[in-house]
Design a protein around this motif. Structure first.
Motif, short mmCIF file in Angstrom:
data_model
loop_
_atom_site.label_atom_id
_atom_site.label_comp_id
_atom_site.label_asym_id
_atom_site.label_seq_id
_atom_site.Cartn_x
_atom_site.Cartn_y
_atom_site.Cartn_z
N VAL A 293 39.19 55.26 54.22
CA VAL A 293 39.87 54.14 53.56
C VAL A 293 39.22 52.82 53.94
N THR A 294 38.77 52.74 55.20
CA THR A 294 38.09 51.51 55.62
C THR A 294 36.77 51.33 54.89
N LEU A 295 36.08 52.43 54.66
CA LEU A 295 34.78 52.33 53.98
C LEU A 295 34.94 52.00 52.50
N VAL A 296 35.83 52.71 51.82
CA VAL A 296 36.01 52.52 50.38
C VAL A 296 37.50 52.45 50.09
N ARG A 297 37.93 51.39 49.44
CA ARG A 297 39.33 51.21 49.09
C ARG A 297 39.42 50.54 47.73
N LYS A 298 40.43 50.93 46.98
CA LYS A 298 40.63 50.31 45.68
C LYS A 298 40.93 48.84 45.83
N GLY A 299 40.43 48.07 44.93
CA GLY A 299 40.62 46.63 45.00
C GLY A 299 39.29 45.92 45.19
N LYS A 300 39.38 44.60 45.35
CA LYS A 300 38.19 43.77 45.45
C LYS A 300 38.11 43.13 46.83
N ASP A 301 36.91 43.18 47.42
CA ASP A 301 36.63 42.51 48.69
C ASP A 301 37.61 42.95 49.79
N ASN A 302 37.79 44.28 49.94
CA ASN A 302 38.73 44.75 50.95
C ASN A 302 38.25 46.00 51.69
N ASP A 303 36.95 46.32 51.63
CA ASP A 303 36.46 47.48 52.37
C ASP A 303 35.07 47.17 52.94
N LEU A 304 34.62 48.09 53.77
CA LEU A 304 33.36 47.88 54.48
C LEU A 304 32.16 47.93 53.54
N LEU A 305 32.24 48.73 52.49
CA LEU A 305 31.14 48.81 51.54
C LEU A 305 30.91 47.46 50.85
N GLU A 306 31.99 46.84 50.41
CA GLU A 306 31.85 45.54 49.76
C GLU A 306 31.41 44.47 50.75
N LEU A 307 31.85 44.61 52.04
CA LEU A 307 31.38 43.67 53.06
C LEU A 307 29.87 43.79 53.25
N THR A 308 29.38 45.03 53.26
CA THR A 308 27.94 45.24 53.39
C THR A 308 27.20 44.67 52.19
N GLN A 309 27.76 44.86 51.00
CA GLN A 309 27.12 44.30 49.80
C GLN A 309 27.12 42.78 49.82
N SER A 310 28.17 42.19 50.40
CA SER A 310 28.22 40.73 50.47
C SER A 310 27.18 40.16 51.44
N ASN A 311 26.67 41.01 52.33
CA ASN A 311 25.66 40.54 53.28
C ASN A 311 24.26 40.47 52.68
N VAL A 312 24.10 40.98 51.46
CA VAL A 312 22.78 40.95 50.84
C VAL A 312 22.27 39.52 50.67
N PRO A 313 23.08 38.58 50.15
CA PRO A 313 22.57 37.20 50.06
C PRO A 313 22.20 36.62 51.43
N ALA A 314 23.03 36.92 52.45
CA ALA A 314 22.69 36.42 53.79
C ALA A 314 21.39 37.02 54.28
N ALA A 315 21.18 38.30 54.00
CA ALA A 315 19.93 38.94 54.40
C ALA A 315 18.74 38.31 53.69
N GLN A 316 18.92 37.95 52.42
CA GLN A 316 17.83 37.30 51.70
C GLN A 316 17.51 35.94 52.31
N ILE A 317 18.54 35.21 52.72
CA ILE A 317 18.30 33.90 53.34
C ILE A 317 17.61 34.09 54.69
N LEU A 318 18.00 35.12 55.41
CA LEU A 318 17.45 35.31 56.74
C LEU A 318 16.00 35.81 56.70
N ALA A 319 15.65 36.62 55.71
CA ALA A 319 14.37 37.31 55.76
C ALA A 319 13.38 36.87 54.69
#
Length: 449
Positions: A293-319
């Motif tokens: 449930v922590t990894l994947v949960r119904k809804g928007k911006d409420n699980d670890l998968l979406e948190l990881t996807q949100s880090n993509v812009p930060a990774a682009q800025i960093l690298a």
């Protein structure tokens, strides 16, 4: 005269009463194309003839069979079947008798009856075609015509192909023989299949939903037929490469045989460990479920998968190097790494002071107290104004306290070497004097060291 009477009597016995054949009646639902005088066979050997064909009151056929005395009497349970000599011809049928197993059974008396339960009528090919509807008949006609066109002018190749068909038919014969050898198991299989069909029929609504989803799936595949065609085009090359890989894999597996042999003792010991892991796996199910449930949960911006996807812009800025503030700028991490280049010597100068820095953090981490008013931090210098004289705690006179303090306290340590903030180590690594002319006093250490 007496000789003449004996001869006449013998002739009468031969003509009227000397019939040595055994007669039995067999009832069939149909005896079409069966004629009087037809053969009766057992295991392909002729044992009698059909003497008479009559119609019963219930519109069935009753055949009178004359069996040679050498094969009489028939046993109860004998199965009579009307069979064809070939597919061509009209009156080309005979009666085949199949004896029941065993040798100690009741016999059918002379003139006895084999009922319809133990008889099988031949099925005409016309009857088989009559089962087909007009649409299916036309389809079968097109199939036969298409088969004829496919072998037209290729009779020699077709004959060669039919020659290879014989082993297949023989194999099928052995297969059906195996199936019928264990009739109870076959009966159980048929019954279980019937129950399965019943259960499937009870879930027909769910099955209908599955069929609808399958239709959607096949429709989606049909929409991507271009991509599917490309995948099929590249499949032969992939299979050729996979063949080479599998050939090499065979040699690899051969090389792994010694490893597997060496791991067999470990595998035996692994069994008890796996037995102990079973309770752990059962108890871990709630944790794994919560983790899911922590990894994947119904809804928007409420699980670890979406948190990881949100880090993509930060990774682009960093690298990544990108246009930022009107100019191509490299990522934060590469820029930080380049900025830290050449900072090793200055950073090394701070290394000897690690003990002093940690001691300072430790001291400030223990200066606070907690009372009813909350947390408070107080810093003060405390000196002992008592001394032990002959086992008795005695106050030190004010005039002597300064000299008593100088005797027990280390004063004037304002030129310590790096690392002197902690007791000297057994390896002599602290205090550390970087060079002989470095301005520090290595004798200034903590008291009690």
């Amino acid at each position: 005269m007496a000789a003449l009477v004996v001869a006449v009597a013998a002739l009468g016995v031969i003509l009227f009463g000397g019939d040595s054949q055994y007669v039995v009646h067999a009832r069939f639902t149909s005896a079409s194309q069966m004629v009087k005088g037809g053969e009766v066979k057992i295991g392909g050997e002729r044992v009698g003839t059909v003497d008479k064909i009559e119609l019963t009151p219930d519109w069935h056929a009753e055949l009178t069979l004359k069996i040679d005395h050498s094969h009489a009497p028939l046993r109860v349970g004998t199965v009579a079947s009307v069979r064809q000599v070939s597919l061509s011809g009209v009156a080309n049928r005979y009666v085949d008798l199949q004896m029941p197993t065993g040798d100690k059974q009741q016999t059918i008396p002379d003139g006895g009856l084999i009922t319809e339960r133990d008889t099988n009528s031949a099925v005409d090919i016309d009857q088989l075609f009559n089962l087909l509807r007009p649409k299916q008949r036309r389809g079968l006609q097109r199939l036969v015509r298409g088969f004829g066109r496919s072998i037209d002018g290729r009779s020699r190749q077709a004959a060669a192909g039919f020659r290879y068909l014989d082993p297949n038919l023989s194999t099928n014969t052995r297969l059906f023989a195996e199936l019928t050898s264990d009739r109870p198991a076959l009966s159980r299989f048929v019954l279980d299949s019937s129950r399965l069909a019943t259960h499937v029929a009870e879930r027909r609504d769910d099955l209908a939903g599955l069929v609808d989803q399958l239709a959607d799936f096949t429709g989606a595949i049909a929409h991507r037929r271009g991509s599917l065609g490309q995948a099929i085009d590249v499949l032969p090359a992939f299979l050729r490469r996979a063949n080479t890989t599998f050939v090499n894999l065979r040699a690899t597996l051969d090389d792994l045989d010694p490893v597997i042999d060496d791991t067999r003792p470990v595998a035996r010991r692994l069994g008890p460990l796996l037995d102990q892991l079973r309770p752990f796996a059962r108890e871990a199910r709630p944790t794994v479920r919560d983790l899911a449930v922590t990894l994947v949960r119904k809804g928007k911006d409420n699980d670890l998968l979406e948190l990881t996807q949100s880090n993509v812009p930060a990774a682009q800025i960093l690298a990544r190097t990108a246009l930022r503030n009107g100019k191509q700028r490299e990522g934060a991490l590469p820029a930080s790494a380049r900025a830290l280049e050449g900072q090793t010597p200055p950073t090394a100068d701070f290394r000897p002071y690690t003990a002093d820095l940690l001691g300072w953090f430790d001291d400030f981490g223990h200066t606070g107290i907690l009372d009813a008013n909350g947390g408070a931090a107080r810093a003060t210098t405390i000196a002992n104004a008592f001394a032990t004289v002959n086992g008795t705690l005695t106050p030190i006179p004010p005039g002597l306290r300064e000299s008593a303090l100088k005797q027990v306290a280390a004063l004037g340590q304002n030129n310590r070497c790096p690392g002197a903030g902690d007791h000297p180590g057994a390896d002599g690594s602290n205090p550390w004097k970087p060079s002989p002319d470095f301005n520090c006093d290595p004798t200034q250490v903590l008291p009690g060291g």
